[in-house]
Design a protein around this motif. Structure first.
Motif, PDB file in Angstrom:
ATOM      1  N   TYR A 118      -3.151   1.298  -3.365  1.00  8.41           N
ATOM      2  CA  TYR A 118      -4.138   0.920  -2.536  1.00  8.41           C
ATOM      3  C   TYR A 118      -5.556   1.515  -2.990  1.00  8.41           C
ATOM      4  O   TYR A 118      -5.445   2.134  -3.876  1.00  8.41           O
ATOM      5  CB  TYR A 118      -4.000   1.629  -0.942  1.00  8.41           C
ATOM      6  CG  TYR A 118      -3.953   3.140  -0.881  1.00  8.41           C
ATOM      7  CD1 TYR A 118      -5.278   3.910  -0.568  1.00  8.41           C
ATOM      8  CD2 TYR A 118      -2.964   3.786  -1.195  1.00  8.41           C
ATOM      9  CE1 TYR A 118      -5.249   5.173  -0.571  1.00  8.41           C
ATOM     10  CE2 TYR A 118      -2.806   5.332  -1.143  1.00  8.41           C
ATOM     11  CZ  TYR A 118      -4.206   5.827  -0.606  1.00  8.41           C
ATOM     12  OH  TYR A 118      -4.218   7.218  -0.600  1.00  8.41           O
ATOM     13  N   HIS A 160      -3.583   8.172   3.875  1.00 11.63           N
ATOM     14  CA  HIS A 160      -4.602   7.111   3.722  1.00 11.63           C
ATOM     15  C   HIS A 160      -3.854   5.654   3.179  1.00 11.63           C
ATOM     16  O   HIS A 160      -4.356   4.739   3.597  1.00 11.63           O
ATOM     17  CB  HIS A 160      -5.465   7.549   2.396  1.00 11.63           C
ATOM     18  CG  HIS A 160      -6.636   8.469   2.721  1.00 11.63           C
ATOM     19  ND1 HIS A 160      -6.942   9.404   2.027  1.00 11.63           N
ATOM     20  CD2 HIS A 160      -7.008   8.820   3.865  1.00 11.63           C
ATOM     21  CE1 HIS A 160      -8.145  10.028   2.473  1.00 11.63           C
ATOM     22  NE2 HIS A 160      -7.834   9.746   3.698  1.00 11.63           N
ATOM     23  N   TYR A 185      -8.966   3.271  -2.383  1.00 12.60           N
ATOM     24  CA  TYR A 185      -9.827   4.301  -1.376  1.00 12.60           C
ATOM     25  C   TYR A 185     -11.042   4.836  -1.993  1.00 12.60           C
ATOM     26  O   TYR A 185     -11.009   5.317  -3.185  1.00 12.60           O
ATOM     27  CB  TYR A 185      -9.050   5.453  -1.198  1.00 12.60           C
ATOM     28  CG  TYR A 185      -9.599   6.476  -0.310  1.00 12.60           C
ATOM     29  CD1 TYR A 185      -9.530   6.335   1.049  1.00 12.60           C
ATOM     30  CD2 TYR A 185     -10.035   7.803  -0.647  1.00 12.60           C
ATOM     31  CE1 TYR A 185     -10.195   7.189   2.087  1.00 12.60           C
ATOM     32  CE2 TYR A 185     -10.541   8.528   0.107  1.00 12.60           C
ATOM     33  CZ  TYR A 185     -10.563   8.178   1.541  1.00 12.60           C
ATOM     34  OH  TYR A 185     -11.177   9.329   2.424  1.00 12.60           O
ATOM     35  N   GLU A 233       0.760  -1.170  -0.043  1.00 14.00           N
ATOM     36  CA  GLU A 233      -0.171   0.068  -0.033  1.00 14.00           C
ATOM     37  C   GLU A 233       0.896   1.138  -0.133  1.00 14.00           C
ATOM     38  O   GLU A 233       0.561   2.256  -0.551  1.00 14.00           O
ATOM     39  CB  GLU A 233      -0.979   0.014   1.282  1.00 14.00           C
ATOM     40  CG  GLU A 233      -1.962  -0.902   1.160  1.00 14.00           C
ATOM     41  CD  GLU A 233      -1.348  -2.452   1.574  1.00 14.00           C
ATOM     42  OE1 GLU A 233      -2.164  -3.645   1.274  1.00 14.00           O
ATOM     43  OE2 GLU A 233      -0.269  -2.391   2.229  1.00 14.00           O
ATOM     44  N   ALA A 257      -4.515   2.212   4.993  1.00  8.38           N
ATOM     45  CA  ALA A 257      -4.496   0.931   4.341  1.00  8.38           C
ATOM     46  C   ALA A 257      -3.700  -0.261   4.567  1.00  8.38           C
ATOM     47  O   ALA A 257      -3.829  -1.406   4.689  1.00  8.38           O
ATOM     48  CB  ALA A 257      -4.625   1.203   2.848  1.00  8.38           C
TER      49      ALA A 257
END
Length: 684
Positions: A134, A198, A136, A129, A202
């Motif tokens: 990743y 983020h 989102y 990630e 993740a």
């Protein structure tokens, strides 16, 4: 770490040993027969029988030991695989074994902290990630290539970008001898973007339960909702940067170069990361709008690619002492340098208010509230005093949107109190709608803040921080048990909370000592930007006397005041503002919108007193924006007084007198128009 050798004593080797022992026994018997006539035949026979008896037992013990060694070897290989980047030399264990050995490793790491520090996940894609991609909100986010950070220089009123500006400079990535790479950046320019945060979250979700993470505090099993920044450092930051030996931000392949922070984040490492992330997501939304210069000055235009400075990701955790530098003054630490690059500070308030008991956090607040003192004339430096405090709190935000003639609601995971309001809001009424969801119990905790009781992981840090706040040259000395600067900082924090609409509203409704105490804390604040008070926000409405008390207690450090919609309480609000003008240090903007005394004679007299207060003060030379619209404060009976003060306002750039035409003639409008130095005139 050197790869371990496979033990040779296993499988067919054991059979060979056993057969060899039997042959030795047969050989012993043969020797007895060959030497039958020898002098010591009996003795030889005894020796042979002893060998026949002992050798099988010895061979069996060797066999068992080899099996134990084989099992131990498997265990060591698993440990080795968990604390190095090498692949285990045996086939992967089954899922049942996997669980058993992860339990073993968890216990091993708790009992062996040195090994835990060297921990590197055994899975080849452990950091996928962070280095690849990743997902989102259903979309794939690329993290494999450099991406320059940016912010929205211009947006519409809803925060939708119109003009994007790149932040920082590109820096060539360095390839290290061990195969790792990093982007070298000065510590104060190592901001991290929401996009990169983020990715970190993740990675937590992908690995936490799969690898059986346990808390660095109590050894309890973790899940993505309970992972703190202490755990993030242990399981992500340190192993991810093990080869590069630099900071997390520098190691990320998505870092294209310098990432100058637009805001500094003050926080406690013990708060769950998911709660910290929720606060930062809401903060970015609240500061997304950048429609006016005032929005930009306050840090508006935040996006998912706009950097913020967070110590755990910016500092080199492998060489933290070197990172903090040789200078013992905490003001000159990476924290201080990063704050010098920022527009303001966002504090993440945990559910127990621990952030206000941490020495480093109190120092960061001290530097935030005192930023303007570095350069009174530098507007950019002044606005480094912008402070917001956010806390994770799930709620349903509701607002009536007049432009759409409907009710709007959205689910939110955090809420903040922002000094002067967030750029996304058009009035203090909007601010009050947002801030009313802030947990009152956390606001009440701010009343008990006491800087001198702040704690730090290292006693030396606590001493230096308290001495730095007190302005003591000898930072190594025992700090004062009490100091005027401690009191000022305590008052600044309490005052910032007291200035929020939830607190003022609750105190006004309670009345009595609660109202008096709140106003006292409110007046001791150090707000240096615009205070907006929309009297529609008070439920029930303030009385005229309460409005006067409120306005007279506005902090003297506030340089811009905007009051609106004071009608029934209008006279008291104007009288309180007149009192504040006499105490204020410097006024640059004064706005009075929809504030009415309610009768012609009363409005005329209040307008005369307001004009006289301005003319008698030193603010006539500093006021740049004067907006008195939709009021009864400028009427035919006091035009000469207003013309007199306007002539002395030599710094005035903008004069708005909308709707005063209902109270004065065209000739009187011309008198006011000719008296002002302003180039931007509206309403006359």
């Amino acid at each position: 770490m050197t790869t371990m050798m496979k033990f040779p004593l296993c499988g067919d080797s054991l059979l060979i040993i056993f057969m060899g022992g039997s042959l030795m026994a047969v050989f012993g018997i043969a020797m007895v027969r060959i030497n039958r006539k020898a002098q010591h035949q009996v003795s030889n026979l005894v020796y042979a029988l002893e060998i026949l008896t002992i050798l099988p037992i010895l061979c069996w013990r060797v066999y068992e030991s080899c099996r134990e060694l084989e099992e131990m070897h498997e265990k060591v290989l698993l440990v080795q695989a968990a604390i190095t980047t090498q692949e285990p030399s045996t086939s992967p264990p089954t899922s049942q074994q996997d669980t058993r050995w992860w339990d073993f490793l968890s216990k091993y790491f708790r009992e062996n902290p040195i090994a835990a520090e060297c921990y590197v996940p055994p899975f080849p894609d452990a950091f996928r990630e962070l280095i690849d991609s990743y997902e989102y909100e259903g979309e794939k986010v690329d993290m494999s290539s450099p991406r320059q950070c940016s912010y929205s220089k211009k947006t519409d009123v809803r925060g939708n970008p119109k003009e994007t500006v790149i932040l920082g400079e590109e820096v060539a990535r360095i390839q290290n001898a061990n195969g790792s790479s990093h982007t070298p950046i000065l510590v104060e320019l190592r901001g991290i973007t929401l996009r990169q945060l983020h990715a970190t979250n993740a990675n937590i979700i992908a690995r936490c339960e799969k690898e059986g993470w346990v808390s660095t505090f109590d050894g309890k099993s973790l899940n993505p909702d309970t992972v703190t920044l202490y755990d993030v450092n242990e399981y992500i930051v340190l192993p991810f940067t093990k080869d590069s030996q630099v900071s997390f931000v520098e190691t990320l392949p998505s870092t294209a170069g310098t990432q100058p922070p637009r805001f500094f984040v003050s926080h406690w490492w013990g708060e769950p990361f998911v709660r910290t992330l929720a606060c930062l997501e809401q903060f970015v939304k609240d500061f997304s709008k950048n429609s006016y210069d005032s929005d930009d000055a306050r840090g508006g235009g935040m996006t998912i690619d706009t950097p913020i400075w967070i110590c755990i990701f910016a500092n080199n955790q492998w060489h933290i002492n070197e990172e903090l530098g040789q200078d013992s003054n905490p003001m000159k630490s990476p924290f201080g340098k990063a704050m010098g690059e920022s527009k303001g500070t966002i504090s993440i308030l945990d559910a127990k208010g621990i952030v206000f008991t941490r020495a480093w956090c109190t120092l960061e607040l001290f530097m935030t509230f005192n930023a303007k003192k570095n350069d009174e004339d530098d507007a950019d430096v002044k606005n480094r005093g912008v402070w917001g405090v956010y806390t994770a709190h799930e709620h349903t935000y509701k607002q009536y949107r007049s432009e759409y003639n409907n009710d709007y609601s959205e689910e939110r995971a955090a809420v903040g109190i922002v000094s002067g309001g967030a750029p996304y809001e058009n009035s203090s009424y909007d601010t009050s709608l947002r801030e009313r969801y802030f947990p009152m119990e956390l606001i009440q905790m701010s009343r008990g803040i006491d800087i001198k009781s702040a704690e730090a992981s290292k006693e030396d840090d606590r001493k230096r921080i308290l001495n730095a706040i007190a302005g003591i040259d000898n930072l190594e000395a025992d700090p004062h048990t009490d100091h005027v600067n401690y009191t000022k900082l305590n008052d600044a924090v309490k005052g910032a909370f007291a200035a929020s609409m939830p607190v003022l509203n609750a105190a006004a409704a309670a009345g009595g000592d609660e109202w008096t105490d709140t106003l006292d804390r409110f007046s001791k604040g150090v707000m240096t930007d615009t205070l907006v008070l929309d009297f529609r926000s008070f439920h029930p409405c303030l009385s005229s006397s309460q409005a006067r008390e409120l306005m007279s207690h506005v902090p003297s450090t506030c340089d811009s005041l905007n009051i609106g919609f004071a009608e029934g309480e209008g006279e008291g609000a104007i009288e309180g503002m007149i009192e504040w003008i006499g105490k204020a240090k410097t006024i640059k903007t004064l706005t009075c919108w929809d504030c009415k005394v309610g009768n012609a004679e009363g409005g005329k007299d209040a307008g005369i007193r307001l004009a006289a207060a301005l003319e008698a003060s030193n603010h006539v030379a500093s006021i740049e924006f004067l907006r008195i619209s939709h009021t009864d404060l400028i009427v035919s009976g006091n035009v000469s007084e207003w013309a007199s003060v306007l002539k002395k306002m030599t710094a005035l750039e903008e004069l708005w007198l909308y709707d005063v035409g209902d109270y004065i003639s065209d000739e009187e409008k011309s008198i006011l128009h000719n008296a002002t130095h302003a180039s931007d005139i509206g309403g006359i």
